[in-house]
Scaffold this motif. Structure first.
Motif, short mmCIF file in Angstrom:
data_model
loop_
_atom_site.label_atom_id
_atom_site.label_comp_id
_atom_site.label_asym_id
_atom_site.label_seq_id
_atom_site.Cartn_x
_atom_site.Cartn_y
_atom_site.Cartn_z
N PRO A 26 0.57 -1.19 -0.07
CA PRO A 26 -0.15 0.13 0.07
C PRO A 26 0.82 1.32 -0.09
CG PRO A 26 -0.33 -1.32 1.98
CD PRO A 26 0.47 -2.03 1.22
N ASP A 27 2.01 1.29 0.59
CA ASP A 27 3.04 2.52 0.56
C ASP A 27 3.53 2.81 -0.73
OD1 ASP A 27 2.62 2.59 3.36
OD2 ASP A 27 4.34 1.46 3.81
N THR A 30 0.39 4.42 -2.49
CA THR A 30 -0.02 5.72 -1.88
C THR A 30 0.99 6.72 -2.50
OG1 THR A 30 -0.88 5.07 0.01
CG2 THR A 30 -0.10 7.03 0.21
N GLN A 36 -3.72 9.61 0.27
CA GLN A 36 -3.78 8.72 1.24
C GLN A 36 -5.24 7.88 1.08
OE1 GLN A 36 -1.88 8.04 3.82
NE2 GLN A 36 -0.17 9.14 2.95
N PRO A 37 -4.99 6.74 1.29
CA PRO A 37 -6.28 5.53 1.15
C PRO A 37 -6.98 6.04 2.54
CG PRO A 37 -4.28 4.34 1.81
CD PRO A 37 -3.72 5.80 1.44
N ALA A 40 -6.04 0.83 4.60
CA ALA A 40 -4.86 -0.05 3.73
C ALA A 40 -4.42 -0.93 4.81
CB ALA A 40 -3.90 0.88 3.01
N SER A 42 -0.90 -4.30 4.40
CA SER A 42 -0.14 -5.35 3.81
C SER A 42 -0.32 -6.56 4.36
CB SER A 42 1.46 -4.83 4.29
OG SER A 42 1.74 -3.62 3.55
N TRP A 67 -5.57 -1.53 -0.49
CA TRP A 67 -5.57 -0.10 -0.53
C TRP A 67 -7.05 0.16 -1.07
CZ3 TRP A 67 -6.31 4.18 -3.87
CH2 TRP A 67 -5.67 4.98 -3.40
#
Length: 154
Positions: A26-27, A30, A36-37, A40, A42, A67
């Motif tokens: 997700p990073d 993003t 920004q979600p 989110a 991992s 995400w």
């Protein structure tokens, strides 16, 4: 998006855009999209509440990354309005979103709760074309509420 049944007042609908995959980071998404979600995680991140029995100190782990973006609406807004606002939000993202949608199973998730006997969703040709252009799938999660669900006497 956490989905809460608030059907006592009126039917509710929640719509979110979701990317999911075992290898999703997700990073990375993003940073690439600059947004920004709303939610989110991992694969391997801890989830929700502690497992039973209550003495257990471990939390369950996610088996995939995710995400998500929510429709920027009230759950009491009409489905068509929520869909329009969420599609507009997705279409405003950088072009990289198209690759992520294909790679990470981009989907619109609609959650609907109601005690009504019948329900329906209208998808205009324009909305269908917009979803197709984005290569999005859509799923409808229906949460029917019965009188038994309202009983707290049991």
């Amino acid at each position: 998006m956490e989905y809460r049944l608030t059907h006592e007042q009126q039917p509710t609908t929640g719509i979110r855009f979701s990317l999911t995959d075992e290898h999703l980071d997700p990073d990375t998404i993003t940073k690439a999209l600059g947004v920004q979600p709303d939610r989110a995680w991992s694969k391997g991140d801890q989830r929700g509440r502690r497992m039973n029995p209550p003495t257990e100190n471990r939390l369950p782990r996610h088996t995939f990354g995710s995400w998500m973006l929510n429709a920027p609406c009230s759950p009491y807004d009409e489905f068509e309005d929520q869909l329009e606002q969420l599609l507009t939000r997705i279409e405003a993202l950088p072009d990289a979103v198209h690759d992520y949608i294909v790679r990470y199973d981009g989907i619109l998730v609609v959650g609907y709760s109601s005690a009504e006997v019948s329900l329906g969703f209208y998808l205009s040709p324009e909305s269908i074309q917009r979803m197709a252009a984005l290569k999005l799938s859509i799923v409808f999660d229906i949460y029917p509420v019965t009188r038994d669900d309202d009983d707290d006497d049991d």
